[in-house]
Design a protein around this motif. Sequence first.
Motif, PDB file in Angstrom:
ATOM      1  N   SER A 140       8.140  21.149  72.958  1.00  0.00           N
ATOM      2  CA  SER A 140       7.541  22.470  72.813  1.00  0.00           C
ATOM      3  C   SER A 140       6.594  22.753  73.975  1.00  0.00           C
ATOM      4  CB  SER A 140       6.782  22.564  71.483  1.00  0.00           C
ATOM      5  OG  SER A 140       6.088  23.778  71.385  1.00  0.00           O
ATOM      6  N   LYS A 141       6.560  24.005  74.397  1.00  0.00           N
ATOM      7  CA  LYS A 141       5.680  24.431  75.481  1.00  0.00           C
ATOM      8  C   LYS A 141       4.455  25.163  74.958  1.00  0.00           C
ATOM      9  CE  LYS A 141       8.588  22.832  78.482  1.00  0.00           C
ATOM     10  NZ  LYS A 141       8.281  21.587  79.214  1.00  0.00           N
ATOM     11  N   SER A 142       4.184  25.037  73.675  1.00  0.00           N
ATOM     12  CA  SER A 142       3.046  25.737  73.086  1.00  0.00           C
ATOM     13  C   SER A 142       1.734  25.180  73.641  1.00  0.00           C
ATOM     14  CB  SER A 142       3.080  25.594  71.565  1.00  0.00           C
ATOM     15  OG  SER A 142       1.922  26.150  70.991  1.00  0.00           O
ATOM     16  N   VAL A 143       0.757  26.044  73.785  1.00  0.00           N
ATOM     17  CA  VAL A 143      -0.552  25.631  74.289  1.00  0.00           C
ATOM     18  C   VAL A 143      -1.604  25.672  73.187  1.00  0.00           C
ATOM     19  CG1 VAL A 143      -0.037  26.402  76.615  1.00  0.00           C
ATOM     20  CG2 VAL A 143      -1.082  27.997  75.026  1.00  0.00           C
ATOM     21  N   LYS A 144      -1.184  25.813  71.949  1.00  0.00           N
ATOM     22  CA  LYS A 144      -2.127  25.915  70.843  1.00  0.00           C
ATOM     23  C   LYS A 144      -2.453  24.568  70.214  1.00  0.00           C
ATOM     24  CE  LYS A 144      -0.733  30.612  69.599  1.00  0.00           C
ATOM     25  NZ  LYS A 144      -0.237  31.500  68.532  1.00  0.00           N
ATOM     26  N   GLN A 145      -1.849  23.475  70.704  1.00  0.00           N
ATOM     27  CA  GLN A 145      -2.115  22.160  70.164  1.00  0.00           C
ATOM     28  C   GLN A 145      -3.347  21.558  70.837  1.00  0.00           C
ATOM     29  OE1 GLN A 145      -0.480  21.310  67.603  1.00  0.00           O
ATOM     30  NE2 GLN A 145       1.221  22.738  67.722  1.00  0.00           N
ATOM     31  N   VAL A 146      -3.997  20.657  70.107  1.00  0.00           N
ATOM     32  CA  VAL A 146      -5.196  19.989  70.616  1.00  0.00           C
ATOM     33  C   VAL A 146      -4.979  18.489  70.524  1.00  0.00           C
ATOM     34  CG1 VAL A 146      -7.682  19.674  70.326  1.00  0.00           C
ATOM     35  CG2 VAL A 146      -6.661  21.906  69.891  1.00  0.00           C
ATOM     36  N   CYS A 147      -5.344  17.784  71.570  1.00  0.00           N
ATOM     37  CA  CYS A 147      -5.205  16.329  71.595  1.00  0.00           C
ATOM     38  C   CYS A 147      -6.194  15.705  70.618  1.00  0.00           C
ATOM     39  CB  CYS A 147      -5.431  15.802  73.010  1.00  0.00           C
ATOM     40  SG  CYS A 147      -5.313  14.013  73.157  1.00  0.00           S
ATOM     41  N   ASP A 148      -5.712  14.852  69.722  1.00  0.00           N
ATOM     42  CA  ASP A 148      -6.580  14.220  68.738  1.00  0.00           C
ATOM     43  C   ASP A 148      -7.442  13.122  69.337  1.00  0.00           C
ATOM     44  OD1 ASP A 148      -5.879  15.651  66.416  1.00  0.00           O
ATOM     45  OD2 ASP A 148      -3.985  14.575  66.298  1.00  0.00           O
ATOM     46  N   LYS A 149      -7.159  12.699  70.547  1.00  0.00           N
ATOM     47  CA  LYS A 149      -7.947  11.639  71.179  1.00  0.00           C
ATOM     48  C   LYS A 149      -9.071  12.197  72.027  1.00  0.00           C
ATOM     49  CE  LYS A 149      -9.243   7.623  72.424  1.00  0.00           C
ATOM     50  NZ  LYS A 149      -9.995   6.792  71.456  1.00  0.00           N
ATOM     51  N   CYS A 150      -8.758  13.106  72.951  1.00  0.00           N
ATOM     52  CA  CYS A 150      -9.775  13.634  73.857  1.00  0.00           C
ATOM     53  C   CYS A 150     -10.307  14.991  73.438  1.00  0.00           C
ATOM     54  CB  CYS A 150      -9.234  13.707  75.279  1.00  0.00           C
ATOM     55  SG  CYS A 150      -7.812  14.820  75.482  1.00  0.00           S
ATOM     56  N   SER A 151      -9.741  15.594  72.382  1.00  0.00           N
ATOM     57  CA  SER A 151     -10.223  16.866  71.820  1.00  0.00           C
ATOM     58  C   SER A 151     -10.114  18.023  72.807  1.00  0.00           C
ATOM     59  CB  SER A 151     -11.674  16.733  71.335  1.00  0.00           C
ATOM     60  OG  SER A 151     -11.794  15.687  70.409  1.00  0.00           O
ATOM     61  N   THR A 152      -9.139  17.979  73.692  1.00  0.00           N
ATOM     62  CA  THR A 152      -8.911  19.075  74.636  1.00  0.00           C
ATOM     63  C   THR A 152      -7.534  19.673  74.378  1.00  0.00           C
ATOM     64  OG1 THR A 152      -8.030  17.538  76.295  1.00  0.00           O
ATOM     65  CG2 THR A 152     -10.385  18.042  76.390  1.00  0.00           C
ATOM     66  N   PHE A 153      -7.311  20.864  74.948  1.00  0.00           N
ATOM     67  CA  PHE A 153      -6.043  21.547  74.742  1.00  0.00           C
ATOM     68  C   PHE A 153      -4.900  20.795  75.421  1.00  0.00           C
ATOM     69  CE2 PHE A 153      -8.747  25.270  73.852  1.00  0.00           C
ATOM     70  CZ  PHE A 153      -8.137  25.695  72.679  1.00  0.00           C
ATOM     71  N   ILE A 154      -3.727  20.895  74.816  1.00  0.00           N
ATOM     72  CA  ILE A 154      -2.514  20.338  75.391  1.00  0.00           C
ATOM     73  C   ILE A 154      -1.750  21.487  76.043  1.00  0.00           C
ATOM     74  CG2 ILE A 154      -0.337  19.166  74.911  1.00  0.00           C
ATOM     75  CD1 ILE A 154      -1.661  17.796  72.561  1.00  0.00           C
ATOM     76  N   TRP A 155      -1.665  21.449  77.360  1.00  0.00           N
ATOM     77  CA  TRP A 155      -0.941  22.486  78.097  1.00  0.00           C
ATOM     78  C   TRP A 155       0.502  22.027  78.249  1.00  0.00           C
ATOM     79  CZ3 TRP A 155      -3.640  26.823  78.572  1.00  0.00           C
ATOM     80  CH2 TRP A 155      -5.023  26.749  78.533  1.00  0.00           C
ATOM     81  N   GLY A 156       1.339  22.526  77.363  1.00  0.00           N
ATOM     82  CA  GLY A 156       2.715  22.052  77.306  1.00  0.00           C
ATOM     83  C   GLY A 156       3.524  22.366  78.544  1.00  0.00           C
ATOM     84  N   LEU A 157       3.088  23.339  79.356  1.00  0.00           N
ATOM     85  CA  LEU A 157       3.849  23.700  80.550  1.00  0.00           C
ATOM     86  C   LEU A 157       3.756  22.633  81.630  1.00  0.00           C
ATOM     87  CD1 LEU A 157       3.023  27.498  80.841  1.00  0.00           C
ATOM     88  CD2 LEU A 157       5.201  26.491  80.197  1.00  0.00           C
ATOM     89  N   ILE A 158       2.620  21.975  81.738  1.00  0.00           N
ATOM     90  CA  ILE A 158       2.422  21.022  82.828  1.00  0.00           C
ATOM     91  C   ILE A 158       2.030  19.641  82.335  1.00  0.00           C
ATOM     92  CG2 ILE A 158       1.818  22.804  84.500  1.00  0.00           C
ATOM     93  CD1 ILE A 158      -1.105  22.235  83.972  1.00  0.00           C
ATOM     94  N   GLN A 159       1.905  19.449  81.024  1.00  0.00           N
ATOM     95  CA  GLN A 159       1.487  18.162  80.487  1.00  0.00           C
ATOM     96  C   GLN A 159       2.512  17.653  79.477  1.00  0.00           C
ATOM     97  OE1 GLN A 159      -2.422  19.189  78.958  1.00  0.00           O
ATOM     98  NE2 GLN A 159      -3.427  18.249  80.725  1.00  0.00           N
ATOM     99  N   THR A 160       2.704  16.357  79.473  1.00  0.00           N
ATOM    100  CA  THR A 160       3.576  15.706  78.497  1.00  0.00           C
ATOM    101  C   THR A 160       2.730  15.250  77.313  1.00  0.00           C
ATOM    102  OG1 THR A 160       4.980  14.931  80.297  1.00  0.00           O
ATOM    103  CG2 THR A 160       5.270  13.880  78.163  1.00  0.00           C
ATOM    104  N   TRP A 161       3.218  15.491  76.099  1.00  0.00           N
ATOM    105  CA  TRP A 161       2.450  15.113  74.927  1.00  0.00           C
ATOM    106  C   TRP A 161       3.374  14.559  73.863  1.00  0.00           C
ATOM    107  CZ3 TRP A 161       2.537  18.425  70.344  1.00  0.00           C
ATOM    108  CH2 TRP A 161       3.318  19.570  70.490  1.00  0.00           C
ATOM    109  N   TYR A 162       2.803  13.775  72.964  1.00  0.00           N
ATOM    110  CA  TYR A 162       3.552  13.053  71.949  1.00  0.00           C
ATOM    111  C   TYR A 162       2.976  13.355  70.565  1.00  0.00           C
ATOM    112  CZ  TYR A 162       5.726  10.183  75.599  1.00  0.00           C
ATOM    113  OH  TYR A 162       6.445   9.751  76.681  1.00  0.00           O
ATOM    114  N   THR A 163       3.844  13.194  69.557  1.00  0.00           N
ATOM    115  CA  THR A 163       3.443  13.370  68.156  1.00  0.00           C
ATOM    116  C   THR A 163       3.939  12.180  67.356  1.00  0.00           C
ATOM    117  OG1 THR A 163       3.540  15.783  68.332  1.00  0.00           O
ATOM    118  CG2 THR A 163       3.586  14.845  66.113  1.00  0.00           C
ATOM    119  N   CYS A 164       3.070  11.617  66.516  1.00  0.00           N
ATOM    120  CA  CYS A 164       3.459  10.513  65.640  1.00  0.00           C
ATOM    121  C   CYS A 164       4.219  11.085  64.445  1.00  0.00           C
ATOM    122  CB  CYS A 164       2.232   9.745  65.176  1.00  0.00           C
ATOM    123  SG  CYS A 164       2.598   8.424  63.991  1.00  0.00           S
ATOM    124  N   THR A 165       5.403  10.556  64.191  1.00  0.00           N
ATOM    125  CA  THR A 165       6.204  11.051  63.073  1.00  0.00           C
ATOM    126  C   THR A 165       5.651  10.613  61.724  1.00  0.00           C
ATOM    127  OG1 THR A 165       7.650   9.112  63.273  1.00  0.00           O
ATOM    128  CG2 THR A 165       8.298  11.098  64.475  1.00  0.00           C
TER     129      THR A 165
END
Length: 444
Positions: A140-165
Amino acid sequence: MEYNDKLARFRQGHLNPFNKPREEKSPREDGELETSKDSPPGSPLRVPEFPERVMDLGVSEDHFSRPVGLFLASDIQQLRQAIEECKQVILELPEQSDKQKDAVVRLIHLRLKLQELKDPHEDEPNMRIILEHRFYKEKSKSVKQVCDKCSTFIWGLIQTWYTCTGCYYRCHSKCLNLITKPCVRSKVSHQSEYELTICPEAGLDSQDYRCAECRAPISLRAVPSEARQCDYTGQYYCSNCHWNDLAVIPARVIHNWDFEPRKVSRCSMRYLALMLGRPVLKLREINPLLFNYVEELVEIRKLRQDILLMKPYFITCKEAMEARLLLQLQDRQHFVENDDMYSLQDLLDVSSGRLGASLTDIHTMFAKHIKLDCERCQAKGFVCELCKEGDILFPFDSHTSVCQDCAAVFHRDCYYDNSTSCPRCMRLNLRKQTQEPAEGTWQQ
């Protein structure tokens, strides 16, 4: 004359692209050096690498030329070369200038293009397992997610992010190796029980004035970090581990029938979310007086007891098995297994009135099948042997009583008037006594 000289220099620095001579070459091609600003009007000028901002036309002399940094490159190798060239140009340009800002924008676009064309073999893995977390890379390229570790926004366009199932923990790829908290789902699997003490606070001194999760220094004066209490565990957390999320506390529901959401830590919020539908609350043992004050719980318990009495009819009925009537309760499977276990979601639905309405409809549908629609189930009914009058009786009828020894069904009034004797029990005992001597004689 001074004004004419300035005007000539200005026109040579802002040439019209349509009046540009065809045989004009770039200084890079013919080896000419760029002249200084103090050079005479007739001296050749180097074409600027970045266009000057013209308010009227929006174009400059190099508007139709090839952009700096090979912006039109489509190959990965060319894009990497263009990125390096653009970086070098940014370093050479004056700081905070318009040209440097334009170059930064182009660098961002080049990196985005490289991210799209990047070789999948060089990409990050799709799955990683860290501290029992099963992280999967998100697309997903959504920018509304927040990193649970560093508490900053996840910019899906330029950053890779993971979700625990398992626990839905979200974080940047760069934060994966910094995670210190195990997956909450493993705790739910190994220890499926609630903290049933209301906010068991022990104090900051018991935590050595550190966050209960990440061990960062905290205090009630917000120096160096604010201490936030979790209403579920009673412990204190830092602002990175406690985002003031709201959740219903099970202990307050069971002891006070209080459903007001309260602030909990991120870890407690995930744990409560995963435990929401698990039937681990045995209300009769934890707080039996709750049934005296909440009438809805008494009605739910009666409906669940009736459904348990209907279950044997459905198991032995072919039509009921084909219609899959018991699957009406597949979201609450424990309702067809016992009548004393509840989940927190059950109690929430009882408070809102949804559970009573849905369970009443299911009860009516089950009773209709047994008493009206199915002849096989009707044949398994009972006739009151005390009065031998009335319609066919079933154990889940409201005006009946069931013998605890032989499970025979009678009218409630008839059973209480003749509670000392049950005709079916007497008949079964007599049959058993007559068979025992016969078996003894055969053995001799």
